[in-house]
Design a protein around this motif. Structure first.
Motif, PDB file in Angstrom:
ATOM      1  N   UNK A 272      10.811 -11.344  -4.554  1.00 45.60           N
ATOM      2  CA  UNK A 272      11.163  -9.927  -4.509  1.00 45.60           C
ATOM      3  C   UNK A 272      10.019  -9.122  -3.929  1.00 45.60           C
ATOM      4  N   UNK A 273      10.220  -7.824  -3.854  1.00 45.94           N
ATOM      5  CA  UNK A 273       9.182  -6.942  -3.312  1.00 45.94           C
ATOM      6  C   UNK A 273       8.274  -6.460  -4.433  1.00 45.94           C
ATOM      7  N   UNK A 274       6.975  -6.353  -4.146  1.00 45.14           N
ATOM      8  CA  UNK A 274       5.996  -5.907  -5.142  1.00 45.14           C
ATOM      9  C   UNK A 274       6.020  -4.387  -5.206  1.00 45.14           C
ATOM     10  N   UNK A 275       6.466  -3.858  -6.364  1.00 47.01           N
ATOM     11  CA  UNK A 275       6.568  -2.414  -6.539  1.00 47.01           C
ATOM     12  C   UNK A 275       5.247  -1.804  -6.978  1.00 47.01           C
ATOM     13  N   UNK A 276       4.445  -2.535  -7.724  1.00 44.06           N
ATOM     14  CA  UNK A 276       3.117  -2.054  -8.110  1.00 44.06           C
ATOM     15  C   UNK A 276       2.194  -3.249  -8.260  1.00 44.06           C
ATOM     16  N   UNK A 277       0.928  -3.050  -7.859  1.00 48.23           N
ATOM     17  CA  UNK A 277      -0.041  -4.145  -7.865  1.00 48.23           C
ATOM     18  C   UNK A 277      -0.987  -4.020  -9.058  1.00 48.23           C
ATOM     19  N   UNK A 278      -1.824  -5.008  -9.208  1.00 42.53           N
ATOM     20  CA  UNK A 278      -2.778  -5.068 -10.312  1.00 42.53           C
ATOM     21  C   UNK A 278      -3.669  -3.822 -10.316  1.00 42.53           C
ATOM     22  N   UNK A 279      -3.758  -3.180 -11.484  1.00 41.19           N
ATOM     23  CA  UNK A 279      -4.543  -1.965 -11.723  1.00 41.19           C
ATOM     24  C   UNK A 279      -3.983  -0.740 -11.005  1.00 41.19           C
ATOM     25  N   UNK A 280      -2.812  -0.876 -10.368  1.00 44.54           N
ATOM     26  CA  UNK A 280      -2.235   0.272  -9.664  1.00 44.54           C
ATOM     27  C   UNK A 280      -1.034   0.845 -10.404  1.00 44.54           C
TER      28      UNK A 280
END
Length: 386
Positions: A272-280
């Motif tokens: 799937x698509x990454x909606x939010x990344x680490x620490x974001x």
């Protein structure tokens, strides 16, 4: 009057605003001591009223949160039951196709046996009545007599064998038809239960939508919503520490699964698509990544391990934790339902559950964390680049 230091932050802000208004009032005439006391009493009443309203809101939020837990847990059970029923229906469908094929073969074989018996009966008919008596009376050619007797014996044995085979086919055909009837009845029962479960699912989803809207409506601002998410994250941290402590207290630590050697090569738990990344991300999504995918998409284990937690948690919804040994854990949140149980050993690629939006999330997605020694680390430094 209640001490301001004992009041919630929102009430203190209201108190500060009210005090500012008092200080900004015109000083044309010096208020009397009675008037000042009345004004302070009014401020105190406003602060206490604000405190009561905030307390009521928190209680209502807690009540709505418990309602969300109840309905999302029921939804997970319904989804899991629907999956089980659908799988059973598919299996029954395959069995029915196989039985129908077997029935057709048996009927064709039975037809062949009946035709063969008819041929044998026709041959006997051509010999006339009492062929053995005719042979005994016809003593002119002993060799011919032996040949005819041998032929009659073979014909009798063949006929008896055909009759036995026909009886066996009739029995097998009857059993196959009864199996088909039983599976057909089971299939009808499954269809009825699926319809009932689907109706339950629709009602539960409506109830969930109402609860989520109610929860959202209680946040007076985006800042208040984020503050609530931070509280959820703090609660989750406490639970994770407890899990880590329980694992540390084991007489023998979980066995190593050599997960350290797979760094940068782990598969994605879901595509799937990454909606939010680490620490974001915000709140509960800060320590991992949020992967958007279609609801019901299977979520798979990235590495061998053992399920140590599978329950609903505030903010995360249905949360599942896999311990991989070597103080490594992976977290999977917002699941639609669980496909495994606590204590179950899992292997890379096994299905843990399905993508959902539990925890009050508005869109189906998987929240995924990787933790080492209890501390979150960037999952994208462990899973394969795509």
């Amino acid at each position: 009057m209640a001490s301001p230091t004992c009041l919630p932050r929102g009430a203190l802000q209201i108190a500060a605003a009210l005090l500012a208004l008092c200080l900004a009032a015109p000083l044309a005439a010096k208020p009397s001591e009675q008037a000042a006391r009345e004004r302070l009493d009014a401020i105190g009443n406003e602060i206490q009223g604000a405190s009561r309203r905030l307390s009521t809101t928190r209680e209502a939020q807690a009540e709505a949160s418990q309602g969300l837990r109840r309905v999302e847990t029921a939804l997970a059970d319904t989804h899991r039951r629907l999956d089980t029923l659908q799988a059973e229906r598919n299996t029954l469908g395959d069995e029915i196709i196989s039985l129908e094929h077997r029935r057709d073969l048996l009927e064709a074989e039975r037809t062949d046996q009946v035709a063969a018996i008819n041929i044998q009966l026709d041959a006997l008919y051509r010999l006339g009545r009492s062929p053995q008596l005719k042979l005994l009376l016809n003593q002119d050619d002993p060799a011919r007599l032996d040949r005819l007797q041998h032929y009659l014996n073979q014909l009798a044995r063949a006929r008896n064998a055909r009759l036995d085979e026909l009886a066996r086919l009739n029995t097998a055909l009857g059993e196959t038809r009864r199996d088909l009837e039983a599976r057909g009845e089971r299939l009808n029962a499954l269809a009825s239960e699926l319809a009932a479960r689907s109706s339950d699912l629709a009602n539960q989803m409506r109830e969930r939508a109402e609860l989520v809207a109610e929860l959202d409506g209680r946040y007076v601002s985006e800042q208040a919503r984020l503050a609530e998410l931070e509280q959820d994250r703090a609660h989750a941290e406490r639970v994770l520490r407890q899990v880590q402590e329980e694992l540390a207290r084991l007489d023998r630590p979980p066995p190593s699964t050599a997960i350290e050697q797979t760094r940068g090569d782990l598969p994605w738990p879901v595509q799937g698509s990454v909606a939010s990344r680490f620490r974001a991300g915000d709140g509960v999504h800060r320590n991992g990544i949020l992967i958007q995918a279609a609801e019901g998409t299977p979520v798979r284990v990235v590495h061998a391990g053992r399920v140590v937690f599978a329950d609903w948690m505030r903010g995360f919804g249905n949360l599942l934790i896999v311990d991989h040994g070597d103080q490594m854990m992976t977290l999977h949140a917002h699941l639609q339902h669980f496909g495994v149980q606590v204590g179950q050993a899992v292997s890379r690629g096994d299905v843990l559950g399905a993508v959902g939006n539990s925890g009050g999330h508005h869109r189906p997605a998987l929240y995924f964390e990787v933790r080492r020694g209890g501390d979150p680390i960037d999952p994208q430094s462990w899973i394969a680049t795509r």
